[in-house]
Design a protein around this motif. Structure first.
Motif, PDB file in Angstrom:
ATOM      1  N   SER A 298      -0.984   1.011  -8.968  1.00 28.99           N
ATOM      2  CA  SER A 298      -1.802   0.318  -8.122  1.00 28.99           C
ATOM      3  C   SER A 298      -1.324  -0.751  -7.381  1.00 28.99           C
ATOM      4  CB  SER A 298      -3.113   0.028  -8.953  1.00 28.99           C
ATOM      5  OG  SER A 298      -2.734  -1.136  -9.763  1.00 28.99           O
ATOM      6  N   LYS A 299      -1.816  -0.781  -6.289  1.00 28.82           N
ATOM      7  CA  LYS A 299      -1.666  -2.321  -5.481  1.00 28.82           C
ATOM      8  C   LYS A 299      -1.662  -3.709  -6.378  1.00 28.82           C
ATOM      9  CE  LYS A 299      -2.256  -4.787  -1.249  1.00 28.82           C
ATOM     10  NZ  LYS A 299      -3.169  -4.970   0.253  1.00 28.82           N
TER      11      LYS A 299
ATOM     12  N   ASP B  82       0.861  -1.280   0.030  1.00 25.08           N
ATOM     13  CA  ASP B  82       0.099   0.152   0.044  1.00 25.08           C
ATOM     14  C   ASP B  82       0.927   1.221   0.021  1.00 25.08           C
ATOM     15  OD1 ASP B  82      -2.562  -1.108  -0.074  1.00 25.08           O
ATOM     16  OD2 ASP B  82      -2.422  -1.744   2.279  1.00 25.08           O
TER      17      ASP B  82
ATOM     18  N   ARG C 218       1.297   4.232  -2.783  1.00 22.77           N
ATOM     19  CA  ARG C 218       0.998   5.545  -2.653  1.00 22.77           C
ATOM     20  C   ARG C 218       2.256   6.283  -3.263  1.00 22.77           C
ATOM     21  NH1 ARG C 218      -0.938   3.885   2.247  1.00 22.77           N
ATOM     22  NH2 ARG C 218       1.095   4.311   3.298  1.00 22.77           N
TER      23      ARG C 218
END
Length: 207
Positions: A49-50, A40, A44
């Protein structure tokens, strides 16, 4: 942006895309854990995207050049380090089978990272071929990033900040690649060019 072919079911040692995906998976995971970043947190920092990061770390597909650049910047390393081209040796030879193909165009064009350094200032040497009707769009690189190009065949249509520049064979160019830019083949003949990317240490984002 065109992604390389998914290699989820093809991980044979002699498959260049599979070898690149495996190297990227290993190094992203190692660098993330060394910095004690969760998926995560890396998502960020990088804007990736994860879900994509999970695919990368499981070598389920090869990410685009833009995705690799964002992940590398977030980790504070070079793209070359992620594809296992970096070395601490005084001289490192990268043979043809070791260079990493990081982009494949819809008409058969390619972008190959021939060799690259790790920090503090990062340098990369690329070999590109774009077929007629192919165009590659690149996100802005970190502030201060510069590219040197030399066209060896055909005509390159270089776009920077939306402004087109024709670069014919035998011509070189310097561009500020910390802004939107794109490369395209102009005309009916493939364009081939070599590219050096320089990213200063001061622009690297550290965790």
């Amino acid at each position: 942006m065109t992604e390389l072919v998914n290699i989820e079911d093809d991980k044979a040692p002699d498959n260049p895309e599979a070898a690149t995906a495996a190297a990227v998976a290993r190094h992203v995971a190692e660098q993330r854990r060394a910095r004690r970043l969760s998926l995560d947190a890396l998502a960020r920092l990088s804007g990736v995207s994860k879900g994509m990061l999970v695919q990368i770390e499981n070598a389920r597909s090869n990410p685009s050049i833009g995705t690799l650049c964002r992940v590398a910047a977030a980790l504070g390393v070079s793209v070359a380090a992620l594809v296992d081209l970096g070395s601490q040796d005084v001289v490192r030879l990268v043979r043809p089978g070791e260079a990493a193909r990081l982009w494949a165009g819809p008409e058969g064009g390619t972008a190959v990272l021939l060799v690259g350094s790790d920090g503090p200032d990062m340098l990369e040497l690329w070999s590109w071929e774009l077929k007629p009707r192919e165009r590659h769009v690149s996100d802005p690189h970190p502030p201060g990033t510069r590219e040197l190009l030399h066209v060896t065949a055909g005509t390159l249509l270089l776009e920077v900040d939306g402004r087109p520049h024709e670069v014919p064979a035998g011509t070189s160019a310097l561009l500020h690649s910390d802004r939107p830019h794109a490369y395209a083949c102009k005309g009916t003949r493939p364009v081939r060019f070599n590219m050096v990317v320089m990213e200063p240490h001061a622009t690297m984002r550290r965790s």
